[in-house]
Design an enzyme around this catalytic site. Sequence first.
Site, PDB file in Angstrom:
ATOM      1  CG  ASN A   9       1.512 -14.779  27.636  1.00 15.74           C
ATOM      2  OD1 ASN A   9       1.298 -15.079  26.463  1.00 15.74           O
ATOM      3  ND2 ASN A   9       2.734 -14.673  28.140  1.00 15.74           N
ATOM      4  CE  LYS A  11       3.793 -18.040  29.338  1.00  8.03           C
ATOM      5  NZ  LYS A  11       4.756 -18.531  30.317  1.00  8.03           N
ATOM      6  CG  HIS A  92       6.898 -13.290  28.590  1.00  7.88           C
ATOM      7  ND1 HIS A  92       7.671 -14.411  28.807  1.00  7.88           N
ATOM      8  CD2 HIS A  92       5.798 -13.422  29.366  1.00  7.88           C
ATOM      9  CE1 HIS A  92       7.041 -15.191  29.688  1.00  7.88           C
ATOM     10  NE2 HIS A  92       5.915 -14.619  30.033  1.00  7.88           N
ATOM     11  CD  GLU A  94       7.761 -18.030  28.363  1.00  4.73           C
ATOM     12  OE1 GLU A  94       6.926 -17.742  27.488  1.00  4.73           O
ATOM     13  OE2 GLU A  94       7.451 -18.569  29.454  1.00  4.73           O
ATOM     14  CD  GLU A 164       4.970 -12.859  33.626  1.00  5.37           C
ATOM     15  OE1 GLU A 164       3.865 -13.380  33.771  1.00  5.37           O
ATOM     16  OE2 GLU A 164       5.644 -12.956  32.589  1.00  5.37           O
ATOM     17  N   GLY A 170       5.603 -21.174  35.086  1.00  2.00           N
ATOM     18  CA  GLY A 170       5.351 -22.532  34.610  1.00  2.00           C
ATOM     19  C   GLY A 170       5.929 -23.617  35.512  1.00  2.00           C
ATOM     20  CB  SER A 205       3.048 -20.793  39.294  1.00  2.00           C
ATOM     21  OG  SER A 205       4.038 -21.424  38.496  1.00  2.00           O
ATOM     22  N   GLY A 226      -0.338 -17.438  32.651  1.00  2.00           N
ATOM     23  CA  GLY A 226      -0.024 -18.284  31.507  1.00  2.00           C
ATOM     24  C   GLY A 226      -0.937 -19.487  31.447  1.00  2.00           C
TER      25      GLY A 226
END
Length: 248
Positions: A9, A11, A92, A94, A164, A170, A205, A226
């Site tokens: 992904n 992003k 997701h 986010e 996730e 991250g 991560s 990610g």
Amino acid sequence: MRRKYIVGNWKMNGHITSLHEAQAIEKAAHAHPGVDVALCPPFTLVMAMAKLCPQLGVGGQDCHTLDKGAFTGSVSADMLVDCGAKLAIVGHSERREYSHESNEMVRNKASAALGAGLDVIICVGEPLSVREAGDAETYVLGQVAQSLPMALLHAPKRVAIAYEPIWAIGTGLTASTDEIAAMHGAIRGALGSAANDVRILYGGSVTPDNAAEILATSDVDGALVGGASLSAAKFVPIIAAGEGASNT
Ligand code: 13P
């Protein structure tokens, strides 16, 4: 037998000049036929990447619930198909946070994606406060129950769930393999007749250093990656770890 599924992904990262990374990743995917590999770049790169890398599954990071209409800035599942996409990520964390997407919206997006012919990755995961309160499983199973579309029952092989934990995204923190196994087992247990076919991916991560251990954990069918998917140098070892875990 579920094939391991390694998905990047990107992003809001990547330009035309980044496509050489996708080409190198495609080459590695070709060299590791035991795993399915996909990349989800920003919408701006979907068409170019799909054309350049026909052996990769290229996907969107979101789609609208409807086919078309007055929704400035949005992209429909049908439009993703039109430019060569094979899958879409929906829900997701986010997007749930910054775009205020509810479970119902995520479910409708997943239905739209499946209806348009895309495979779909539905994301779930708890914030740190929920994990610390001991409520992670209840929270995530609630998301699973409310975010999965009915259409899933007809096409379970086209659906993946990505667990996730938000606190692991991250941050360099990963859930322990015990935590991952427990959550993935709980999710699998909630899937009823689709349990054998739906793939459950871990995200948060994932790196070349921890991928082999995570991918060998029970009920882990792949990874949603990610930061480490932005370069072939980091993503290719994760693909190789996927194949290694498939062979054990
Ligand atoms: P990182 O691998 O950068 O932690 O991101 C995980 C993620 O959110 C993938 O969707």
